[in-house]
Design a protein around this motif. Structure first.
Motif, PDB file in Angstrom:
ATOM      1  N   LEU A  92      62.019  40.413  -7.639  1.00  0.00           N
ATOM      2  CA  LEU A  92      62.533  41.776  -7.552  1.00  0.00           C
ATOM      3  C   LEU A  92      64.001  41.844  -7.961  1.00  0.00           C
ATOM      4  N   ILE A  93      64.794  40.862  -7.571  1.00  0.00           N
ATOM      5  CA  ILE A  93      66.194  40.847  -8.014  1.00  0.00           C
ATOM      6  C   ILE A  93      66.244  40.692  -9.523  1.00  0.00           C
ATOM      7  N   GLU A  94      65.376  39.861 -10.086  1.00  0.00           N
ATOM      8  CA  GLU A  94      65.319  39.692 -11.546  1.00  0.00           C
ATOM      9  C   GLU A  94      64.934  40.999 -12.228  1.00  0.00           C
ATOM     10  N   GLU A  95      64.035  41.779 -11.617  1.00  0.00           N
ATOM     11  CA  GLU A  95      63.700  43.099 -12.174  1.00  0.00           C
ATOM     12  C   GLU A  95      64.900  44.038 -12.100  1.00  0.00           C
ATOM     13  N   ASP A  96      65.612  43.999 -10.972  1.00  0.00           N
ATOM     14  CA  ASP A  96      66.776  44.874 -10.791  1.00  0.00           C
ATOM     15  C   ASP A  96      67.908  44.516 -11.750  1.00  0.00           C
ATOM     16  N   VAL A  97      68.157  43.210 -11.905  1.00  0.00           N
ATOM     17  CA  VAL A  97      69.258  42.720 -12.741  1.00  0.00           C
ATOM     18  C   VAL A  97      68.722  41.580 -13.599  1.00  0.00           C
ATOM     19  N   PRO A  98      68.116  41.914 -14.739  1.00  0.00           N
ATOM     20  CA  PRO A  98      67.565  40.857 -15.600  1.00  0.00           C
ATOM     21  C   PRO A  98      68.625  39.808 -15.946  1.00  0.00           C
ATOM     22  N   GLY A  99      68.235  38.534 -15.819  1.00  0.00           N
ATOM     23  CA  GLY A  99      69.160  37.449 -16.113  1.00  0.00           C
ATOM     24  C   GLY A  99      70.203  37.225 -15.044  1.00  0.00           C
ATOM     25  N   TYR A 100      69.954  37.703 -13.817  1.00  0.00           N
ATOM     26  CA  TYR A 100      70.974  37.626 -12.768  1.00  0.00           C
ATOM     27  C   TYR A 100      71.448  36.203 -12.488  1.00  0.00           C
ATOM     28  N   LEU A 101      70.636  35.210 -12.757  1.00  0.00           N
ATOM     29  CA  LEU A 101      71.073  33.835 -12.503  1.00  0.00           C
ATOM     30  C   LEU A 101      72.162  33.398 -13.466  1.00  0.00           C
ATOM     31  N   ASN A 102      72.248  34.043 -14.620  1.00  0.00           N
ATOM     32  CA  ASN A 102      73.276  33.707 -15.608  1.00  0.00           C
ATOM     33  C   ASN A 102      74.614  34.365 -15.294  1.00  0.00           C
ATOM     34  N   GLY A 103      74.622  35.234 -14.337  1.00  0.00           N
ATOM     35  CA  GLY A 103      75.835  35.940 -13.950  1.00  0.00           C
ATOM     36  C   GLY A 103      75.444  37.208 -13.239  1.00  0.00           C
ATOM     37  N   TYR A 104      75.917  37.386 -12.046  1.00  0.00           N
ATOM     38  CA  TYR A 104      75.512  38.546 -11.257  1.00  0.00           C
ATOM     39  C   TYR A 104      76.416  39.710 -11.585  1.00  0.00           C
TER      40      TYR A 104
END
Length: 143
Positions: A92-104
């Motif tokens: 769900l976080i990935e849906e909210d912010v695609p690529g969030y692991l690369n930079g929030y």
């Protein structure tokens, strides 16, 4: 997975250069049995998507820890609920912010709300998707 603690050496790279926070350090401490944080706080589980991100980065940086990760459920009731919902929260976080692991950089409001609901032991409202943005439903009353 065995009750035998993981060797701290599995985390040396992350300890040296990883993004660290209380909750990610709690994972290392719990899985290795080695306290690595000089201070303690009652809530050492991830409280928001940024905390969650640091934990997920740890699990990706130290992939040998992933099979041991379910042992975090014994740390606290909050950790137990988070471990059970971990993959759903990540998705769900990935849906909210695609690529969030690369930079929030963004707002993972649905991921945040899911985390808060899971931590509190709540339930998902299928009518409003936990956002409270639909007409107040009888299940969540708009919360």
């Amino acid at each position: 997975m065995s009750a035998t603690p993981m060797p701290l050496s599995y985390f040396h790279g992350w300890l040296a250069t990883g993004e660290r926070g209380i909750s990610s350090e709690a994972i290392v401490s719990h899985l290795t049995g080695v306290p690595i944080t000089p201070w303690h706080r009652l809530a050492d589980y991830p409280l928001d998507p940024a905390d969650f991100r640091r934990c997920q980065l740890l699990l990706e940086r130290a992939p040998l820890a992933r099979p041991y990760f379910p042992a975090m459920a014994s740390r606290s009731p909050q950790w137990a609920r988070l471990v059970e919902a971990w993959d759903d929260i990540h998705a769900l976080i990935e849906e909210d912010v695609p690529g969030y692991l690369n930079g929030y950089n963004g707002s993972a409001i649905r991921g945040y709300r899911l985390m808060q609901r899971v931590i509190a032991g709540g339930v998902q409202c299928d009518i409003c998707d936990g956002t409270g943005q639909a007409d107040p439903c009888p299940k969540c009353k708009g919360t």
